[in-house]
Design a protein around this motif. Structure first.
Motif, short mmCIF file in Angstrom:
data_model
loop_
_atom_site.label_atom_id
_atom_site.label_comp_id
_atom_site.label_asym_id
_atom_site.label_seq_id
_atom_site.Cartn_x
_atom_site.Cartn_y
_atom_site.Cartn_z
N THR A 27 0.81 -1.23 0.00
CA THR A 27 0.00 0.00 0.00
C THR A 27 0.84 1.27 0.00
N ARG A 28 2.15 1.13 -0.18
CA ARG A 28 3.14 2.23 -0.15
C ARG A 28 3.44 2.67 1.27
N VAL A 29 2.40 3.02 2.04
CA VAL A 29 2.64 3.41 3.43
C VAL A 29 1.52 2.88 4.31
N ARG A 30 1.82 2.75 5.59
CA ARG A 30 0.82 2.42 6.59
C ARG A 30 1.20 3.13 7.88
N LEU A 31 0.23 3.26 8.76
CA LEU A 31 0.48 3.93 10.03
C LEU A 31 1.48 3.14 10.86
N SER A 32 2.27 3.87 11.63
CA SER A 32 3.29 3.23 12.47
C SER A 32 2.96 3.45 13.95
N SER A 33 3.93 3.14 14.82
CA SER A 33 3.69 3.19 16.27
C SER A 33 3.63 4.61 16.82
N ASN A 34 4.28 5.55 16.11
CA ASN A 34 4.17 6.97 16.48
C ASN A 34 4.62 7.26 17.91
N LYS A 35 5.66 6.56 18.35
CA LYS A 35 6.19 6.83 19.69
C LYS A 35 7.10 8.05 19.66
N ASN A 36 6.97 8.92 20.65
CA ASN A 36 7.97 9.97 20.76
C ASN A 36 9.31 9.33 21.10
N PRO A 37 10.41 9.86 20.58
CA PRO A 37 11.71 9.26 20.89
C PRO A 37 12.19 9.60 22.29
N HIS A 38 13.15 8.83 22.77
CA HIS A 38 13.84 9.15 24.01
C HIS A 38 14.68 10.40 23.79
N LEU A 39 14.64 11.30 24.75
CA LEU A 39 15.50 12.48 24.76
C LEU A 39 16.02 12.69 26.17
N ALA A 40 17.27 13.09 26.27
CA ALA A 40 17.84 13.41 27.58
C ALA A 40 18.81 14.58 27.41
N TRP A 41 19.01 15.33 28.49
CA TRP A 41 19.89 16.49 28.39
C TRP A 41 20.70 16.66 29.67
N THR A 42 21.88 17.22 29.50
CA THR A 42 22.84 17.41 30.59
C THR A 42 23.43 18.81 30.51
N GLU A 43 24.30 19.12 31.48
CA GLU A 43 24.99 20.42 31.53
C GLU A 43 24.00 21.59 31.48
N VAL A 44 22.98 21.46 32.31
CA VAL A 44 21.93 22.48 32.37
C VAL A 44 22.47 23.73 33.09
N PRO A 45 22.24 24.91 32.53
CA PRO A 45 22.78 26.12 33.16
C PRO A 45 22.10 26.47 34.47
N ALA A 46 22.84 27.11 35.33
CA ALA A 46 22.28 27.59 36.60
C ALA A 46 21.16 28.58 36.30
N GLY A 47 20.14 28.54 37.15
CA GLY A 47 19.02 29.45 36.98
C GLY A 47 17.90 28.91 36.11
N THR A 48 18.06 27.69 35.59
CA THR A 48 17.02 27.10 34.76
C THR A 48 15.78 26.80 35.60
#
Length: 226
Positions: A27-48
């Motif tokens: 069918t060319r395309v079909r719907l997928s699981s549509n999960k948001n990806p994992h994201l992580a962050w470090t070295e957050v500045p002071a005052g955030t």
């Protein structure tokens, strides 16, 4: 600030589990699981005091005439525009990780509700979801099969580039550290990325991005398999 994802490498292929649609041989395309990806962050500045997450595809066709047409491809030299896939605001300052599938784990016809987040673990959460550009796409009824999909699409909805596009699309996930605890919602509650950007002006302490690629064009997808 640094951001990373366990779902896919930087500048690598976004997995089908994190996409709105995937290639189907029949069918060319079909719907997928549509999960948001994992994201992580470090070295957050002071005052955030809070974070904002966005995901934008900068390669959306500006003219839908050639989109998903069996006899031709969307030309590579066609001017492109932003297509917003995710807006999430008021993420508490102590949060450093978004788990895969935490905010989206399936395609929701007519869109997920918002701006408040409904579900386990989100009671009394200050986080709010913005509207993504599937709202605009399905409202314009570009395809006869789209009429049952029209609605307000809040939160994350993953890649679904044209299945005949001649270029691979790139999706930029950006995390912003802000010096304010909350961004106010518009009076109609329909938070768009443009209003978030205006409200963030003068409050961004740092930002970092992670880029993924995705295509539904078979000949382009084959190149990732080599």
């Amino acid at each position: 600030m640094q951001v990373y994802s366990d779902s896919f490498p930087n500048n690598g292929l976004i997995p089908v589990e994190c996409a709105f649609a995937q290639i189907d041989e029949k069918t060319r395309v079909r719907l997928s699981s549509n999960k948001n990806p994992h994201l992580a962050w470090t070295e957050v500045p002071a005052g955030t005091q809070s974070f904002v997450v966005t995901c934008v595809d900068a390669h959306a066709p500006t003219d839908p005439a050639d989109v998903n047409q069996i006899d031709r491809e969307v030309p590579a030299d066609l001017p492109r525009a932003d297509f917003v896939h995710w807006v999430l605001i008021n993420i508490p300052a102590n949060v450093r990780v978004i788990e895969e599938g935490q905010f989206s784990h399936e395609v929701t016809p007519r869109g997920k509700s918002g701006p408040m987040i409904v579900g386990k673990g989100f009671k009394d959460s200050p986080m709010r979801q913005g509207i993504n550009d599937y709202t605009h796409w399905f409202a314009n009824d570009h395809d006869a099969n789209d009429h049952d999909m029209a609605g307000d699409y809040y939160g994350y909805d993953g890649p679904c580039p044209p299945w005949n596009d001649s270029i691979v699309h790139q999706y930029t996930f950006t995390v912003y550290a802000l010096d304010v605890a909350e961004i106010e919602l518009p009076t109609d509650g329909k938070l768009k990325i443009s209003s978030v950007q205006r409200r963030m002006e003068g409050h961004v302490l740092a930002q970092a991005s992670w880029v993924g690629q995705y295509t539904l064009t078979p000949r382009l997808a084959a190149a990732f398999e080599v």
